[in-house]
Design a protein around this motif. Structure first.
Motif, mmCIF file in Angstrom:
data_model
loop_
_atom_site.group_PDB
_atom_site.id
_atom_site.type_symbol
_atom_site.label_atom_id
_atom_site.label_comp_id
_atom_site.label_asym_id
_atom_site.label_seq_id
_atom_site.Cartn_x
_atom_site.Cartn_y
_atom_site.Cartn_z
ATOM 1 N N PRO A 153 0.843 -1.193 0.000
ATOM 2 C CA PRO A 153 0.000 0.000 0.000
ATOM 3 C C PRO A 153 0.877 1.241 0.000
ATOM 4 C CG PRO A 153 0.012 -1.069 2.154
ATOM 5 C CD PRO A 153 0.752 -1.957 1.247
ATOM 6 N N SER A 154 0.437 2.250 -0.701
ATOM 7 C CA SER A 154 1.236 3.470 -0.744
ATOM 8 C C SER A 154 1.118 4.177 0.597
ATOM 9 C CB SER A 154 0.747 4.383 -1.854
ATOM 10 O OG SER A 154 -0.470 4.968 -1.476
ATOM 11 N N LEU A 155 2.115 4.956 0.895
ATOM 12 C CA LEU A 155 2.117 5.633 2.192
ATOM 13 C C LEU A 155 0.904 6.531 2.335
ATOM 14 C CD1 LEU A 155 3.622 6.002 4.771
ATOM 15 C CD2 LEU A 155 4.945 7.818 3.740
ATOM 16 N N ALA A 156 0.513 7.147 1.241
ATOM 17 C CA ALA A 156 -0.659 8.029 1.308
ATOM 18 C C ALA A 156 -1.900 7.247 1.719
ATOM 19 C CB ALA A 156 -0.871 8.711 -0.038
ATOM 20 N N ILE A 158 -2.017 4.487 3.385
ATOM 21 C CA ILE A 158 -1.875 4.069 4.780
ATOM 22 C C ILE A 158 -2.268 5.215 5.712
ATOM 23 C CG2 ILE A 158 -0.252 3.336 6.538
ATOM 24 C CD1 ILE A 158 1.291 1.862 4.517
ATOM 25 N N CYS A 159 -1.779 6.408 5.380
ATOM 26 C CA CYS A 159 -2.105 7.562 6.218
ATOM 27 C C CYS A 159 -3.605 7.792 6.243
ATOM 28 C CB CYS A 159 -1.421 8.812 5.678
ATOM 29 S SG CYS A 159 0.331 8.815 5.950
ATOM 30 N N ILE A 160 -4.220 7.650 5.077
ATOM 31 C CA ILE A 160 -5.662 7.891 5.024
ATOM 32 C C ILE A 160 -6.396 6.889 5.885
ATOM 33 C CG2 ILE A 160 -7.644 7.876 3.500
ATOM 34 C CD1 ILE A 160 -5.796 8.939 1.344
ATOM 35 N N GLN A 161 -5.927 5.654 5.884
ATOM 36 C CA GLN A 161 -6.588 4.659 6.732
ATOM 37 C C GLN A 161 -6.430 5.007 8.196
ATOM 38 O OE1 GLN A 161 -5.038 0.847 5.659
ATOM 39 N NE2 GLN A 161 -5.607 1.162 3.523
ATOM 40 N N VAL A 162 -5.240 5.463 8.551
ATOM 41 C CA VAL A 162 -5.009 5.839 9.959
ATOM 42 C C VAL A 162 -5.910 7.003 10.339
ATOM 43 C CG1 VAL A 162 -3.310 6.745 11.560
ATOM 44 C CG2 VAL A 162 -2.661 4.987 9.940
ATOM 45 N N TYR B 39 9.465 4.288 5.556
ATOM 46 C CA TYR B 39 8.596 3.688 4.557
ATOM 47 C C TYR B 39 9.365 3.299 3.308
ATOM 48 C CZ TYR B 39 4.865 2.819 1.298
ATOM 49 O OH TYR B 39 4.067 2.241 0.360
ATOM 50 N N PHE B 58 2.532 -1.951 7.858
ATOM 51 C CA PHE B 58 3.154 -0.662 8.164
ATOM 52 C C PHE B 58 2.197 0.264 8.880
ATOM 53 C CE2 PHE B 58 6.824 1.866 7.548
ATOM 54 C CZ PHE B 58 6.403 3.179 7.468
ATOM 55 N N GLN B 59 0.933 -0.080 8.802
ATOM 56 C CA GLN B 59 -0.043 0.876 9.330
ATOM 57 C C GLN B 59 0.136 1.091 10.818
ATOM 58 O OE1 GLN B 59 -3.940 0.257 7.762
ATOM 59 N NE2 GLN B 59 -4.875 1.342 9.465
ATOM 60 N N VAL B 62 2.443 3.977 11.940
ATOM 61 C CA VAL B 62 2.145 5.383 11.661
ATOM 62 C C VAL B 62 1.330 5.924 12.809
ATOM 63 C CG1 VAL B 62 0.936 6.960 10.124
ATOM 64 C CG2 VAL B 62 2.173 5.033 9.183
ATOM 65 N N SER B 67 -0.238 11.722 11.234
ATOM 66 C CA SER B 67 -0.796 11.160 10.001
ATOM 67 C C SER B 67 -1.204 12.242 9.004
ATOM 68 C CB SER B 67 -1.977 10.254 10.314
ATOM 69 O OG SER B 67 -2.945 10.966 11.033
ATOM 70 N N LEU B 70 1.891 13.643 7.448
ATOM 71 C CA LEU B 70 2.518 12.592 6.666
ATOM 72 C C LEU B 70 1.748 12.368 5.370
ATOM 73 C CD1 LEU B 70 4.878 10.707 6.785
ATOM 74 C CD2 LEU B 70 3.430 9.001 7.845
ATOM 75 N N LEU B 71 0.441 12.523 5.438
ATOM 76 C CA LEU B 71 -0.357 12.348 4.227
ATOM 77 C C LEU B 71 0.017 13.383 3.179
ATOM 78 C CD1 LEU B 71 -2.698 11.284 2.537
ATOM 79 C CD2 LEU B 71 -4.209 12.756 3.821
ATOM 80 N N ALA B 74 3.453 12.545 1.920
ATOM 81 C CA ALA B 74 3.448 11.347 1.074
ATOM 82 C C ALA B 74 2.870 11.669 -0.292
ATOM 83 C CB ALA B 74 2.625 10.255 1.751
ATOM 84 N N ASP B 75 1.859 12.520 -0.303
ATOM 85 C CA ASP B 75 1.271 12.898 -1.566
ATOM 86 C C ASP B 75 2.263 13.694 -2.404
ATOM 87 O OD1 ASP B 75 -1.088 15.112 -2.842
ATOM 88 O OD2 ASP B 75 -1.051 12.974 -3.251
ATOM 89 N N VAL B 79 4.719 8.767 -2.848
ATOM 90 C CA VAL B 79 5.270 7.558 -2.234
ATOM 91 C C VAL B 79 4.177 6.523 -2.048
ATOM 92 C CG1 VAL B 79 6.181 6.698 -0.071
ATOM 93 C CG2 VAL B 79 7.155 8.701 -1.099
#
Lengths: 533, 79
Positions: A153-156, A158-162, B39, B58-59, B62, B67, B70-71, B74-75, B79
């Motif tokens: 999964p892309s980091l973006a 993952i962040c959105i899920q968090v 990451y 990995f979740q 974070v 978050s 980081l979002l 990451a955007d 990444v």
């Protein structure tokens, strides 16, 4: 026998020589085993028999290959097979059976076996030769990348899920105020992961403007909550709001009292009555901009104009039912309308030029932005009798894909037009237009042009193109796609002389190569030989 | 390379200063940079993993506090 007479042999008795002299045993024969001997014998006999039976029917010739009767060959020394159809007694069970061509001989001979006995002894003539069992097929040795099963999964995402997990926990997410909410909205939209849960991140009672770039995943109830949680909205823009339907429209009618401007892309589910209720509930509406709605009809238009007399911005882009009657209805908005966009209707010939001219007579004076792209009915006449005399305040004119306007017509229009210079002009995909039109428009609007779109003007000559950097010095965005004469020198001129330039699009210009000059801060799109990583 | 933005800025074909000097300046908070590097390691390690190999999640690494930032980062770095 020995010698004649009874006289005894010279070296012994007669009885010693009773046997015939032995045949000399060849060493070769000794080596052959019994089975091999039998085989050899059989072969020789076969050959002999073949020669003798050359004139016989072909069945015997084919018996070599035919597995059914190959066996019987071996026992040919046996009793010859009785004719087919006659009765015979089985050599084993003594039952009577009919001889067929599949009858097998008994082993050991003599006799023939009936079918069940033959089967039990293993010589089933009907058994198909056992298929050679294949080894388990070798697993595919190529390394196939299974994108569905395995994708980090892309980091973006993952962040959105968090974020979604902790959406309600305000403390956990920390200080949102410092963040640029717009950036987050864009990031969520890019992943298409804006849904009912993380949308609440953007809701705020004090919100006056709300822009969401992709609300595909927001169901009607979620859209209703949007309205209730942001009651003070004045500006609302939702892109890709496919789920918006009548219930949402009626909720919005009730719970967004301050709404002045609404911009929607894709509200195709909303039916006419719902639109009308919405308009009636918002008499102060100043901006109504929708794209893509086949259900918006003439009744809606009428109600809109009646209920919202202060309408300043109107966009009915890609509306299926657009027709001349709509234009009649728009006319009363004449005094206030500044932005009118009627591009790309459901049918390209939806609007006739007479109706357009009438409309421009009425609304022209206050118009600043006019977009009539995609209409086949836009002709030179519209320019001359509609825009020229009446729309003098125009700042932006878009007439892309209007195939009926001519080069000479456009040229004359710009030469004689009294209107103030335009800042945005889009005349793309009009294949007829060429040098004359470009020259005239540069002379007219050159000093104020910031956005110019000439995509598709394939007949433009190099000289005419040179006029652009000379006359339009404040250009920020330029699109000269498919203008075949554009080349590296042209791009160089633009970069040097148009100091504000930000974006150049040169799709389909074969003469611009990868050696085209670049400048920091300028995006050049469409170089065909660009390297791709 | 893991990050699209970094890959483009360091590419030999572009004339970006990052490519010439072989350094990229990242203007983020330290903790964000640390997570980004983490990451990238995770990604390069498990990118070529076969179907049945176990890949750690990995979740859980974070923290929700970072978050949002980081979002956005990451955007930006694709990444």
């Amino acid at each position: 026998m020995g010698d004649a007479g009874g006289a005894p042999a010279a070296d012994g008795f007669e009885s010693d020589n009773l046997d015939e002299p032995e045949e000399p045993v060849t060493p070769r024969k000794r080596k052959l085993t019994k089975a091999a001997e039998a085989k050899l014998k059989a072969k020789e006999k076969e050959k002999a028999k073949k020669k003798a039976k050359k004139n016989d029917n072909d069945d015997y010739e084919d018996e070599d290959e035919d597995p059914y009767s190959a066996l019987s060959k071996m026992w040919r020394d046996d009793i010859p097979k009785p004719p087919v159809g006659s009765f015979e007694n089985c050599a084993r069970c003594q039952k009577q059976f009919t001889v067929t061509k599949y009858t097998v001989a008994a082993n050991p001979p003599p006799g023939y076996l009936c079918h069940p006995c033959a089967k039990s002894s293993g010589n089933d003539p009907f058994k198909k030769p056992a298929a050679p069992r294949k080894r388990k097929p070798a697993t595919d040795k190529r390394k196939v990348e299974h994108f569905e099963d395995r994708r980090l999964p892309s980091l973006a995402s993952i962040c959105i899920q968090v974020i979604s997990k902790h959406i309600d926990d305000v403390e956990a997410l920390g200080d949102i105020g410092g963040m640029n909410l717009d950036e987050i909205a864009k990031a969520l939209a890019k992943n298409r992961s804006l849904n009912a849960e993380n949308a609440t991140l953007f809701y705020n009672v004090e919100n006056e403007r709300l822009i969401m770039y992709d609300v595909t995943n927001l169901t009607p109830p979620a859209l209703c909550t949007l309205a209730s949680l942001n009651p003070n909205l004045t500006n609302l823009r939702l892109d890709f709001c496919g789920h918006m339907d009548d219930t949402v429209a009626s909720t919005w009618a009730a719970s967004l009292p301050q709404l002045k401007r609404v911009e929607l892309l894709g509200p195709f589910l909303v039916r006419a009555p719902a639109w009308q209720a919405f308009f009636r509930a918002h008499p102060d509406l100043e901006g109504f901009l929708i794209t893509q709605s086949p259900r918006f009809d003439i009744e809606c238009m009428r109600v809109l104009v009646q209920s919202c007399p202060n309408l300043r911005e109107l966009r009915l882009k890609e509306v299926g039912q657009l027709s001349d009657e709509f234009l009649v209805e728009i006319k009363p908005l004449g005094e206030k309308l500044t932005y009118l966009d009627l591009s790309y209707p459901g049918r390209p010939d939806a609007l006739s030029d007479t109706a357009l001219i009438d409309l421009l007579v009425a609304v022209g004076p206050s118009l600043q932005h006019l977009d009539l792209s995609g209409h086949a009915g836009v002709t030179d006449g519209v320019l001359f009798r509609g825009v020229k005399p009446h729309a003098l305040g125009l700042d932006a004119l878009m007439m892309a894909n209007a195939t009926d306007i001519t080069d000479a017509g456009v040229a004359e229009f710009f030469e004689t037009w009294q209107g103030k210079p335009l800042s945005r002009l889009d005349l793309s995909r009009n294949h007829e237009l060429a040098d004359a039109a470009l020259g005239a428009l540069l002379k007219h609007s050159g000093e104020r042009l910031t956005e110019l779109n000439l995509n598709g003007w394939k007949d433009l000559s190099e000289d005419a193109l040179k006029g652009i950097p000379k006359n339009a010095r404040f250009l920020k965005k330029l699109d000269v796609g498919f203008c075949r004469s554009a080349d590296n020198f042209f791009v160089k001129d633009i970069l040097e002389q148009c100091s504000d330039i930000q974006e150049i699009k040169i799709w389909g210009c074969a003469r611009v190569t990868e050696h085209c000059p670049r400048k920091r801060g300028v995006n050049i799109y469409g170089i065909e030989t660009a390297q791709i990583y | 390379m893991g990050s699209g933005t970094l890959r483009n800025s360091l590419s030999a074909e572009s004339s970006f200063s990052e490519a010439l000097s072989n350094t990229c300046h990242i203007n983020e908070r330290a903790v964000i940079v640390e997570k980004l590097c983490e990451y990238l390691c995770y990604k390069s390690l498990y990118e070529g993993a076969k179907k049945n190999e176990e890949i750690p999640d990995f979740q859980e690494r974070v923290q929700p506090e970072i978050s949002l930032e980081l979002l956005v980062a990451a955007d930006y770095y694709d990444v």
